[in-house]
Design a protein around this motif. Structure first.
Motif, short mmCIF file in Angstrom:
data_model
loop_
_atom_site.label_atom_id
_atom_site.label_comp_id
_atom_site.label_asym_id
_atom_site.label_seq_id
_atom_site.Cartn_x
_atom_site.Cartn_y
_atom_site.Cartn_z
N SER A 161 16.80 6.19 -23.18
CA SER A 161 16.02 5.91 -24.38
C SER A 161 14.68 6.63 -24.25
N LEU A 162 14.56 7.75 -24.94
CA LEU A 162 13.34 8.54 -24.81
C LEU A 162 12.13 7.77 -25.32
N SER A 163 12.32 6.96 -26.35
CA SER A 163 11.19 6.20 -26.87
C SER A 163 10.67 5.20 -25.84
N GLN A 164 11.58 4.58 -25.11
CA GLN A 164 11.15 3.62 -24.10
C GLN A 164 10.49 4.33 -22.92
N ILE A 165 11.08 5.44 -22.50
CA ILE A 165 10.50 6.22 -21.41
C ILE A 165 9.12 6.73 -21.82
N VAL B 182 17.70 17.17 -21.81
CA VAL B 182 18.76 16.35 -21.25
C VAL B 182 19.99 17.21 -20.96
N VAL B 183 20.55 17.06 -19.76
CA VAL B 183 21.82 17.71 -19.43
C VAL B 183 22.72 16.69 -18.75
N ASN B 184 24.02 16.90 -18.84
CA ASN B 184 24.96 16.03 -18.14
C ASN B 184 24.87 16.27 -16.64
N LEU C 111 17.41 13.97 -16.99
CA LEU C 111 16.35 14.17 -17.99
C LEU C 111 15.16 14.82 -17.32
N THR C 112 14.73 15.95 -17.86
CA THR C 112 13.57 16.66 -17.34
C THR C 112 12.42 16.52 -18.33
N LEU C 113 11.29 16.05 -17.84
CA LEU C 113 10.11 15.81 -18.67
C LEU C 113 8.97 16.72 -18.25
#
Length: 225
Positions: free
Chosen positions: A143-147, A163-165, A175-177
């Motif tokens: 959940s990108l909003s929660q992160i 995002v990649v599998n 997930l790379t931020l």
């Protein structure tokens, strides 16, 4: 924390060529896989890369690759070397893909520059600003909003996310931020407290050496292209 290594980025779709393959086959594969180079093996050993320029010098399409002088014999990395080193080898040799060797020095596969950069996403911003976090999680927990809320609670913002599998687990994602802050310790602690696994971070609480800073700046210059 474990860093992103060459073996994590192997592209299983790009096959190597054998010395018994012909120049004609190499030319077809270069076109089919949309690359400028392909690795050539002798058994399981990496010999070098065959390039479009090499093939242009030979009119006989039946010539076996074992008969051709190959370049880039030293343009490779070990399976456990850092993502930084993969990018350095690509830059130093001006190549699109970097061969990877295993513990026995046998060929393990290749990392393409495009795949490596896709792992980090297209990142805006100037070189040397911000940090990068790589998270692993089950797909149902994404959940990108929660992160983003956890990140913003630590006075930071997400500049980009990719995002990649997870190639090792079909039920997990990576997930790379890219964040707008250099210090990542508090954000990492918050995310881990809420059950997220942080598998790598670039730039952080420690003061980097000149060499580390140069590598990080080079990475971000790549990501800003």
């Amino acid at each position: 924390m474990p860093a992103l290594l060459a073996e994590d980025l192997l592209n299983q779709m790009i096959p190597p060529l054998k010395g018994t393959d012909t120049a004609g086959k190499a030319a077809r594969w270069l076109e089919e896989f949309h690359v400028g180079q392909l690795p050539v093996l002798a058994g399981r050993r990496y010999r070098g890369l065959i390039t479009e320029r090499d093939l242009a010098e030979y009119e006989d399409s039946d010539t076996q690759l074992a008969e051709l002088p190959l370049g880039y014999a030293n343009a490779h990395v070990q399976h456990d070397q850092h993502f930084y080193r993969v990018m350095e080898v690509a830059v130093e040799n001006k190549i699109q893909l970097v061969p990877v060797l295993d513990e026995q020095q046998d060929y393990a596969g290749v990392v393409t520059v495009s795949d490596a950069l896709a792992a980090f996403g297209a990142v805006p911003g100037q070189a040397g600003q911000g940090g990068i976090l790589v998270l692993s999680m089950e797909e149902r927990d994404y959940s990108l909003s929660q992160i983003s809320r956890y990140v913003e609670e630590n006075n930071a913002k997400i500049l980009s996310a990719h995002v990649v599998n997870d190639e090792h687990d079909p039920y997990r994602i990576r997930l790379t931020l890219r964040l707008n802050v250099d210090s990542l310790s508090r954000i990492t602690a918050t995310l881990e407290r809420f059950g997220y696994l942080v598998t790598a971070q670039f730039s952080g609480p420690a003061v980097p050496t000149n060499d580390e800073q140069d590598r990080f700046d080079a990475l971000l210059r790549y990501l800003s292209v």
